[in-house]
Write a protein that holds these residues in place. Structure first.
Motif, PDB file in Angstrom:
ATOM      1  N   GLU A  26       0.930  -1.387  -0.409  1.00 37.85           N
ATOM      2  CA  GLU A  26      -0.120   0.083  -0.209  1.00 37.85           C
ATOM      3  C   GLU A  26       0.614   1.178   0.210  1.00 37.85           C
ATOM      4  OE1 GLU A  26      -3.921   2.231   2.303  1.00 37.85           O
ATOM      5  OE2 GLU A  26      -2.492   0.774   3.415  1.00 37.85           O
ATOM      6  N   ARG A  27       2.421   1.162   1.030  1.00 39.63           N
ATOM      7  CA  ARG A  27       2.905   2.558   0.986  1.00 39.63           C
ATOM      8  C   ARG A  27       3.167   2.670  -0.633  1.00 39.63           C
ATOM      9  NH1 ARG A  27       6.442   4.935   6.145  1.00 39.63           N
ATOM     10  NH2 ARG A  27       7.408   6.742   5.122  1.00 39.63           N
ATOM     11  N   THR A  28       3.713   2.031  -0.652  1.00 40.27           N
ATOM     12  CA  THR A  28       4.785   1.457  -2.134  1.00 40.27           C
ATOM     13  C   THR A  28       3.793   2.501  -3.338  1.00 40.27           C
ATOM     14  OG1 THR A  28       6.139   0.095  -1.973  1.00 40.27           O
ATOM     15  CG2 THR A  28       5.875   0.312  -4.424  1.00 40.27           C
ATOM     16  N   PHE A  29       2.491   1.623  -3.901  1.00 37.90           N
ATOM     17  CA  PHE A  29       1.961   2.310  -4.422  1.00 37.90           C
ATOM     18  C   PHE A  29       0.915   3.884  -4.617  1.00 37.90           C
ATOM     19  CE2 PHE A  29       2.798  -1.873  -5.815  1.00 37.90           C
ATOM     20  CZ  PHE A  29       2.878  -1.577  -7.161  1.00 37.90           C
ATOM     21  N   GLN A  30       1.008   4.050  -3.239  1.00 42.40           N
ATOM     22  CA  GLN A  30       0.473   5.242  -2.688  1.00 42.40           C
ATOM     23  C   GLN A  30       1.191   6.616  -3.045  1.00 42.40           C
ATOM     24  OE1 GLN A  30      -0.052   5.976   1.400  1.00 42.40           O
ATOM     25  NE2 GLN A  30      -1.751   6.566   0.520  1.00 42.40           N
ATOM     26  N   ARG A  31       2.819   6.073  -2.872  1.00 43.74           N
ATOM     27  CA  ARG A  31       3.434   7.340  -2.778  1.00 43.74           C
ATOM     28  C   ARG A  31       4.464   8.183  -3.924  1.00 43.74           C
ATOM     29  NH1 ARG A  31       8.243   3.121  -0.595  1.00 43.74           N
ATOM     30  NH2 ARG A  31       7.025   3.731   1.624  1.00 43.74           N
ATOM     31  N   MET A  32       3.579   6.477  -5.198  1.00 37.70           N
ATOM     32  CA  MET A  32       3.827   7.642  -6.354  1.00 37.70           C
ATOM     33  C   MET A  32       3.683   8.106  -6.645  1.00 37.70           C
ATOM     34  SD  MET A  32       3.918   3.516  -8.180  1.00 37.70           S
ATOM     35  CE  MET A  32       5.360   2.538  -7.674  1.00 37.70           C
ATOM     36  N   ILE A  33       2.006   9.004  -6.310  1.00 36.56           N
ATOM     37  CA  ILE A  33       1.240  10.179  -7.190  1.00 36.56           C
ATOM     38  C   ILE A  33       1.485  11.564  -5.533  1.00 36.56           C
ATOM     39  CG2 ILE A  33      -0.240   8.615  -8.517  1.00 36.56           C
ATOM     40  CD1 ILE A  33      -2.536   8.994  -6.002  1.00 36.56           C
ATOM     41  N   VAL A  34       2.406  11.109  -5.015  1.00 37.75           N
ATOM     42  CA  VAL A  34       1.927  11.628  -3.698  1.00 37.75           C
ATOM     43  C   VAL A  34       3.758  12.969  -4.261  1.00 37.75           C
ATOM     44  CG1 VAL A  34       2.387  12.529  -1.514  1.00 37.75           C
ATOM     45  CG2 VAL A  34       0.810  10.697  -2.585  1.00 37.75           C
ATOM     46  N   LYS A  35       3.405  14.153  -4.393  1.00 42.34           N
ATOM     47  CA  LYS A  35       4.948  15.118  -3.969  1.00 42.34           C
ATOM     48  C   LYS A  35       5.331  15.128  -2.615  1.00 42.34           C
ATOM     49  CE  LYS A  35       6.781  19.764  -4.195  1.00 42.34           C
ATOM     50  NZ  LYS A  35       6.470  20.985  -5.188  1.00 42.34           N
ATOM     51  N   PRO A  36       6.262  14.539  -1.892  1.00 44.99           N
ATOM     52  CA  PRO A  36       7.106  14.705  -0.877  1.00 44.99           C
ATOM     53  C   PRO A  36       6.921  16.098  -0.552  1.00 44.99           C
ATOM     54  CG  PRO A  36       8.363  13.477  -2.118  1.00 44.99           C
ATOM     55  CD  PRO A  36       7.543  13.648  -3.369  1.00 44.99           C
ATOM     56  N   ASP A  37       6.733  16.207   1.174  1.00 45.47           N
ATOM     57  CA  ASP A  37       7.805  17.625   1.238  1.00 45.47           C
ATOM     58  C   ASP A  37       8.600  17.604   1.816  1.00 45.47           C
ATOM     59  OD1 ASP A  37       5.280  19.282   3.557  1.00 45.47           O
ATOM     60  OD2 ASP A  37       7.183  18.538   4.456  1.00 45.47           O
ATOM     61  N   TRP A  38       9.581  18.639   1.745  1.00 38.08           N
ATOM     62  CA  TRP A  38      10.623  19.270   2.180  1.00 38.08           C
ATOM     63  C   TRP A  38      10.937  18.629   3.310  1.00 38.08           C
ATOM     64  CZ3 TRP A  38      13.456  20.431  -1.447  1.00 38.08           C
ATOM     65  CH2 TRP A  38      13.449  21.132  -2.644  1.00 38.08           C
ATOM     66  N   GLY A  39       9.968  19.087   4.693  1.00 38.41           N
ATOM     67  CA  GLY A  39      10.725  18.376   5.426  1.00 38.41           C
ATOM     68  C   GLY A  39      11.607  18.872   6.108  1.00 38.41           C
ATOM     69  N   ILE A  40      11.711  19.887   6.002  1.00 32.31           N
ATOM     70  CA  ILE A  40      13.061  20.907   6.567  1.00 32.31           C
ATOM     71  C   ILE A  40      12.695  22.315   7.559  1.00 32.31           C
ATOM     72  CG2 ILE A  40      14.803  22.384   6.692  1.00 32.31           C
ATOM     73  CD1 ILE A  40      15.312  21.247   3.060  1.00 32.31           C
ATOM     74  N   HIS A  41      11.595  21.339   8.580  1.00 27.95           N
ATOM     75  CA  HIS A  41      11.024  22.470   9.350  1.00 27.95           C
ATOM     76  C   HIS A  41      12.024  23.149  10.463  1.00 27.95           C
ATOM     77  CE1 HIS A  41       8.158  20.372   8.283  1.00 27.95           C
ATOM     78  NE2 HIS A  41       8.121  19.132   8.861  1.00 27.95           N
ATOM     79  N   THR A  42      13.442  22.766  10.482  1.00 26.73           N
ATOM     80  CA  THR A  42      14.132  24.127  11.672  1.00 26.73           C
ATOM     81  C   THR A  42      15.368  23.951  10.995  1.00 26.73           C
ATOM     82  OG1 THR A  42      14.716  21.975  13.118  1.00 26.73           O
ATOM     83  CG2 THR A  42      12.525  23.388  13.991  1.00 26.73           C
ATOM     84  N   VAL A  43      16.465  24.635  11.151  1.00 19.28           N
ATOM     85  CA  VAL A  43      17.857  24.777  11.292  1.00 19.28           C
ATOM     86  C   VAL A  43      19.203  25.098  12.303  1.00 19.28           C
ATOM     87  CG1 VAL A  43      17.891  26.718   9.643  1.00 19.28           C
ATOM     88  CG2 VAL A  43      19.438  25.220   9.151  1.00 19.28           C
ATOM     89  N   THR A  44      19.774  24.843  12.798  1.00 17.04           N
ATOM     90  CA  THR A  44      20.587  25.032  13.822  1.00 17.04           C
ATOM     91  C   THR A  44      22.026  26.362  13.066  1.00 17.04           C
ATOM     92  OG1 THR A  44      20.154  23.369  14.667  1.00 17.04           O
ATOM     93  CG2 THR A  44      22.245  23.965  15.410  1.00 17.04           C
ATOM     94  N   CYS A  45      21.595  27.374  13.592  1.00 19.35           N
ATOM     95  CA  CYS A  45      22.385  28.492  12.665  1.00 19.35           C
ATOM     96  C   CYS A  45      23.538  28.670  13.793  1.00 19.35           C
ATOM     97  CB  CYS A  45      21.655  29.527  13.113  1.00 19.35           C
ATOM     98  SG  CYS A  45      20.340  29.947  11.695  1.00 19.35           S
ATOM     99  N   GLU A  46      24.963  29.534  13.488  1.00 17.20           N
ATOM    100  CA  GLU A  46      25.719  29.764  14.327  1.00 17.20           C
ATOM    101  C   GLU A  46      25.135  30.600  15.863  1.00 17.20           C
ATOM    102  OE1 GLU A  46      27.472  32.299  11.834  1.00 17.20           O
ATOM    103  OE2 GLU A  46      28.282  31.303  10.090  1.00 17.20           O
ATOM    104  N   ASP A  47      24.634  30.826  16.179  1.00 18.33           N
ATOM    105  CA  ASP A  47      24.277  30.601  17.487  1.00 18.33           C
ATOM    106  C   ASP A  47      23.795  29.394  18.118  1.00 18.33           C
ATOM    107  OD1 ASP A  47      21.773  30.369  16.137  1.00 18.33           O
ATOM    108  OD2 ASP A  47      20.891  32.555  16.919  1.00 18.33           O
ATOM    109  N   GLY A  48      23.635  29.048  17.464  1.00 15.87           N
ATOM    110  CA  GLY A  48      23.211  27.308  18.633  1.00 15.87           C
ATOM    111  C   GLY A  48      22.122  27.092  19.039  1.00 15.87           C
ATOM    112  N   LYS A  49      21.101  27.674  17.751  1.00 20.19           N
ATOM    113  CA  LYS A  49      19.865  27.986  18.222  1.00 20.19           C
ATOM    114  C   LYS A  49      18.752  27.127  16.946  1.00 20.19           C
ATOM    115  CE  LYS A  49      20.006  31.566  22.059  1.00 20.19           C
ATOM    116  NZ  LYS A  49      18.899  33.613  21.589  1.00 20.19           N
ATOM    117  N   ASP A  50      18.404  26.282  17.319  1.00 14.15           N
ATOM    118  CA  ASP A  50      17.168  26.309  16.510  1.00 14.15           C
ATOM    119  C   ASP A  50      16.079  26.836  15.775  1.00 14.15           C
ATOM    120  OD1 ASP A  50      18.649  23.759  16.386  1.00 14.15           O
ATOM    121  OD2 ASP A  50      16.907  22.505  17.294  1.00 14.15           O
TER     122      ASP A  50
END
Length: 421
Positions: free
Chosen positions: A52-76
């Motif tokens: 089910e997962r294999t054939f379902q994912r064929m028509i779904v655009k993946p999410d970027w999944g980039i919600h946070t990034v750790t910067c030089e200040d050490g914070k997310d």
């Protein structure tokens, strides 16, 4: 009309397999079987879940999944994806890091339109976001674009890149990955002639077919063997009634995916068999290595037929870029006009798609560019994917690309000392 029927048939087969997987999972997981210690039911449920997962994912655009990034200040810091330019066939998006000062080093990452979504470059984006303002070309699935939007071929693609570069200004550093490398080079040359002030600061070309004949591969051999008539007859279909792009001619993502899978069927079959075993034993998870890879690999998009066919004919067969004979909107692009944009090529020693030699050909074509503004790198033991993602990119290639940007920036990048200092 028969092409539309073929498109709908492929979608029906995909939908049927997804339904079979869901049905098997639902049946084998029924509470009425909970008291029956039958391992066959566990395997049936595992097969259903994976199928089910294999054939379902064929028509779904993946999410970027980039919600946070750790910067030089050490914070997310939270990450928001903003649309800078919106177009029918693709948008220019920006990964805005909330609470962080704008970075002087601004990067336009040109994603390929080759059957997968721009999210294929997720790890590349994440690595660059650490100390860059990152913009990405986010191409749309052709099945969702109405016929009224018109055609989209290699010239239109090049014009999109020209417009995106103009929008971002001349302090942008452009990084093109794989398929768009020759068209990005052409777009830069177009600007050099038509709008010199809009040229980017630097251009990094990663594993692209500037001269496909420089080092032949299975991909280039296929382009030579098949005639354009055969290709149009066997690969092009019309989008079915289920989608907004009904009637549009496309190279279907499902058809391309089947070609990809058939090239390494034994390896893929083993991967799925092993995953079924892991699910049955309770060792699998949503974010295990198998699912992380195949969630992206199986998510495919349709390409406009004009773009696919013109790429094969003009880039691979006629070698218009390699011969410096490419034309955009009636204007012949002259690569020798690039005189003020530093260019770096990156190739993988074990790249079997764009083999070493195909990309570095760009430097010889730019005859008007001083050698001091040319650079190249061949990454040992790296395949096609490894030169823009994974360990080779993170540890070896990315630092070289960042240094190249700093050395050829029109603004002073973070932590970069000026000559006066």
């Amino acid at each position: 009309m028969r092409y539309m029927v073929a498109y709908d048939l492929m979608e029906t087969m995909r939908n049927t397999n997804q339904w079979l997987g869901a049905s098997a999972l639902s049946f084998a997981s029924s509470p009425c079987f909970s008291a029956i210690p039958n391992p066959a039911l566990s395997w049936m449920a595992a097969w259903g879940e994976v199928t089910e997962r294999t054939f379902q994912r064929m028509i779904v655009k993946p999410d970027w999944g980039i919600h946070t990034v750790t910067c030089e200040d050490g914070k997310d810091h939270l990450v928001e994806v903003d649309t800078v330019v919106e177009r029918p066939f693709g948008d220019l998006i920006h990964f805005h890091v909330a609470g962080r000062k704008p970075q002087p080093r601004r990067v336009l990452l040109v994603a390929p339109m080759s059957g997968h979504y721009a999210t294929l470059l997720r790890s590349t984006v994440k690595s660059l976001m650490e100390n860059c303002e990152v913009y990405v070309t986010d191409w749309h699935n052709a099945r969702d674009i109405p016929v009224s939007a018109g055609k989209f071929d290699v010239e239109d693609y090049t014009q999109y890149l020209v417009d995106f570069m103009r929008e971002l200004g001349n302090d942008i550093h452009v990084v093109a990955v794989c398929q768009p490398v020759p068209l990005t080079l052409a777009a830069t040359a177009y600007l050099a002639e038509q709008d010199p002030k809009a040229q980017p600061s630097s251009l990094t070309l990663i594993g692209g077919p500037v001269d496909p004949d420089a080092t032949p591969t299975d991909v280039t051999d296929f382009g030579r063997r098949v005639t354009m008539g055969q290709l149009e007859e066997t690969a092009i279909q019309r989008v079915g009634f289920k989608y907004k792009g009904v009637g549009r001619k496309v190279y279907p993502g499902l058809l391309q995916l089947s070609s990809f899978m058939s090239m390494n069927m034994e390896r893929h079959s083993k991967a799925f068999a092993d995953q079924i075993g892991r699910v049955a034993q309770g060792d699998a998870s949503d974010h295990d290595p198998h699912n992380r890879f195949y969630d992206e690999y199986l998510a495919v998009m349709d390409m406009p037929a004009e773009f696919y066919l013109s790429t094969v004919e003009r880039i691979f067969k006629n070698r218009e870029i390699a011969k410096n004979a490419f034309v955009v909107n009636g204007h012949k692009v002259d690569l020798s006009k690039i005189t003020d944009v530093a260019i770096k090529t990156v190739e993988g020693a074990k790249d079997d798609i764009s083999a070493p030699g195909q990309c570095i050909a760009a430097l010889d074509l730019c005859t008007g560019l001083d050698d001091s503004k040319k650079a190249s790198h061949v990454e040992p033991n790296a395949g096609h994917y490894g030169i823009f993602a994974g360990r080779s990119w993170r540890n070896n290639i990315r630092p070289l690309v960042i240094d190249f940007m700093n050395s050829n920036s029109r603004t002073t990048a973070p932590n970069q000392k000026t000559a006066a200092e």
